[in-house]
Write an enzyme that holds these catalytic residues in place. Structure first.
Site, mmCIF file in Angstrom:
data_model
loop_
_atom_site.group_PDB
_atom_site.id
_atom_site.type_symbol
_atom_site.label_atom_id
_atom_site.label_comp_id
_atom_site.label_asym_id
_atom_site.label_seq_id
_atom_site.Cartn_x
_atom_site.Cartn_y
_atom_site.Cartn_z
ATOM 1 N N ASP A 1 -31.924 -157.175 -10.655
ATOM 2 C CA ASP A 1 -30.925 -156.448 -11.128
ATOM 3 C C ASP A 1 -29.717 -156.819 -10.337
ATOM 4 O O ASP A 1 -30.490 -156.783 -8.630
ATOM 5 C CB ASP A 1 -31.181 -155.042 -11.159
ATOM 6 C CG ASP A 1 -29.939 -154.227 -11.062
ATOM 7 O OD1 ASP A 1 -28.460 -154.592 -11.686
ATOM 8 O OD2 ASP A 1 -29.775 -152.879 -11.532
ATOM 9 N N ASP B 1 -21.298 -157.474 -15.751
ATOM 10 C CA ASP B 1 -19.413 -157.120 -15.384
ATOM 11 C C ASP B 1 -19.704 -155.312 -14.998
ATOM 12 O O ASP B 1 -19.537 -154.258 -14.537
ATOM 13 C CB ASP B 1 -18.665 -157.615 -16.378
ATOM 14 C CG ASP B 1 -16.887 -157.314 -15.870
ATOM 15 O OD1 ASP B 1 -17.181 -157.016 -14.463
ATOM 16 O OD2 ASP B 1 -16.215 -157.595 -16.422
ATOM 17 N N SER C 1 -21.970 -166.912 -18.766
ATOM 18 C CA SER C 1 -22.020 -166.860 -19.549
ATOM 19 C C SER C 1 -22.988 -167.129 -20.726
ATOM 20 O O SER C 1 -22.996 -167.603 -21.818
ATOM 21 C CB SER C 1 -21.149 -168.586 -20.214
ATOM 22 O OG SER C 1 -20.089 -168.203 -19.190
ATOM 23 N N THR C 2 -23.958 -166.660 -20.696
ATOM 24 C CA THR C 2 -25.543 -166.448 -21.026
ATOM 25 C C THR C 2 -25.604 -164.982 -22.576
ATOM 26 O O THR C 2 -26.259 -165.061 -22.615
ATOM 27 C CB THR C 2 -26.468 -166.774 -19.798
ATOM 28 O OG1 THR C 2 -26.888 -165.734 -19.717
ATOM 29 C CG2 THR C 2 -26.531 -168.288 -19.664
ATOM 30 N N GLY C 3 -24.811 -163.922 -21.587
ATOM 31 C CA GLY C 3 -24.714 -162.801 -22.431
ATOM 32 C C GLY C 3 -23.827 -163.602 -23.923
ATOM 33 O O GLY C 3 -23.710 -164.223 -24.864
ATOM 34 N N VAL C 4 -22.961 -162.488 -23.863
ATOM 35 C CA VAL C 4 -22.266 -162.400 -24.686
ATOM 36 C C VAL C 4 -21.214 -163.855 -24.956
ATOM 37 O O VAL C 4 -20.896 -163.331 -26.464
ATOM 38 C CB VAL C 4 -21.377 -160.974 -24.853
ATOM 39 C CG1 VAL C 4 -22.012 -159.985 -25.198
ATOM 40 C CG2 VAL C 4 -19.713 -161.188 -24.047
ATOM 41 N N TYR C 5 -21.118 -164.195 -24.134
ATOM 42 C CA TYR C 5 -20.112 -165.335 -24.506
ATOM 43 C C TYR C 5 -20.851 -166.723 -25.367
ATOM 44 O O TYR C 5 -20.384 -167.795 -24.557
ATOM 45 C CB TYR C 5 -20.077 -166.282 -22.953
ATOM 46 C CG TYR C 5 -18.744 -165.469 -22.517
ATOM 47 C CD1 TYR C 5 -18.358 -164.438 -22.977
ATOM 48 C CD2 TYR C 5 -17.905 -166.012 -21.072
ATOM 49 C CE1 TYR C 5 -16.773 -163.450 -23.131
ATOM 50 C CE2 TYR C 5 -16.909 -165.358 -21.056
ATOM 51 C CZ TYR C 5 -16.337 -163.868 -21.789
ATOM 52 O OH TYR C 5 -15.035 -163.287 -20.930
#
Length: 176
Positions: free
Chosen positions: A12, A36, A123-127
């Protein structure tokens, strides 16, 4: 570069005891989902207050750029907020924009006397940036930064939230 330790852990990012953690922010700098939101929740209102001051000065944070705030209640002294690219298939300069997130975050860290920094998987999540491609860009950008700059950074940690990213980074860091 030989003086800077590059490592990967699974964990985490809000719990990392480093000088600075990097936030995969959105351009508004006002918090959001994923990492975020977790950083804003764990760090408390001081982070959002400084983000609002930055917005008042410069407006939104462009993709690939970075800004720095207090770490608030986090173990880290600072949060470096960088805006990663949204994946559109790779033909809209996404790799260069993602690399600049890492370069600009490292430069900002050094300007503020940071010696240890932790990055999430930007950038590997929702992006939607493909994890393997993002990991390669991240490791390459960090290595190039270290080769091209006489750095005071002592440790750079990639903090992976999931097993898939952890395995990708572990392999990339072992290969060199």
């Amino acid at each position: 570069m030989e003086n800077t330790k590059l490592q990967v852990i699974k964990g985490d990012i809000t719990k990392q005891e480093v000088d600075a953690i990097v936030n995969a922010a959105n351009s508004s700098l006002l918090g959001g989902g994923g990492v975020d939101g977790a950083i804003h929740r764990a760090g408390g209102p001081a982070i959002l207050e400084e983000c609002k001051q930055i917005r008042a000065r410069q407006g939104e944070c462009p993709t690939g750029e970075a800004v720095i705030t207090t770490g608030g209640k986090l173990p880290a002294k600072y949060v470096i907020h960088t805006v990663g690219p949204v994946w559109h298939g790779g033909n809209q300069n996404e790799p260069e924009l993602l690399a600049s997130c890492y370069r600009n975050s490292l430069a900002l860290a050094e300007e503020n006397g940071v010696q240890s920094i932790a990055f999430p998987n930007i950038s590997t999540g929702v992006y939607g940036y493909p994890k393997e491609k993002a990991a390669k860009v991240a490791v390459k950008a960090v290595r190039e930064y270290l080769q091209q700059n006489n750095t005071s950074l002592q440790s750079i940690t990639f903090v992976c939230f999931d097993e898939e990213n952890y395995a990708l980074y572990e392999e990339l860091l072992r290969d060199h």
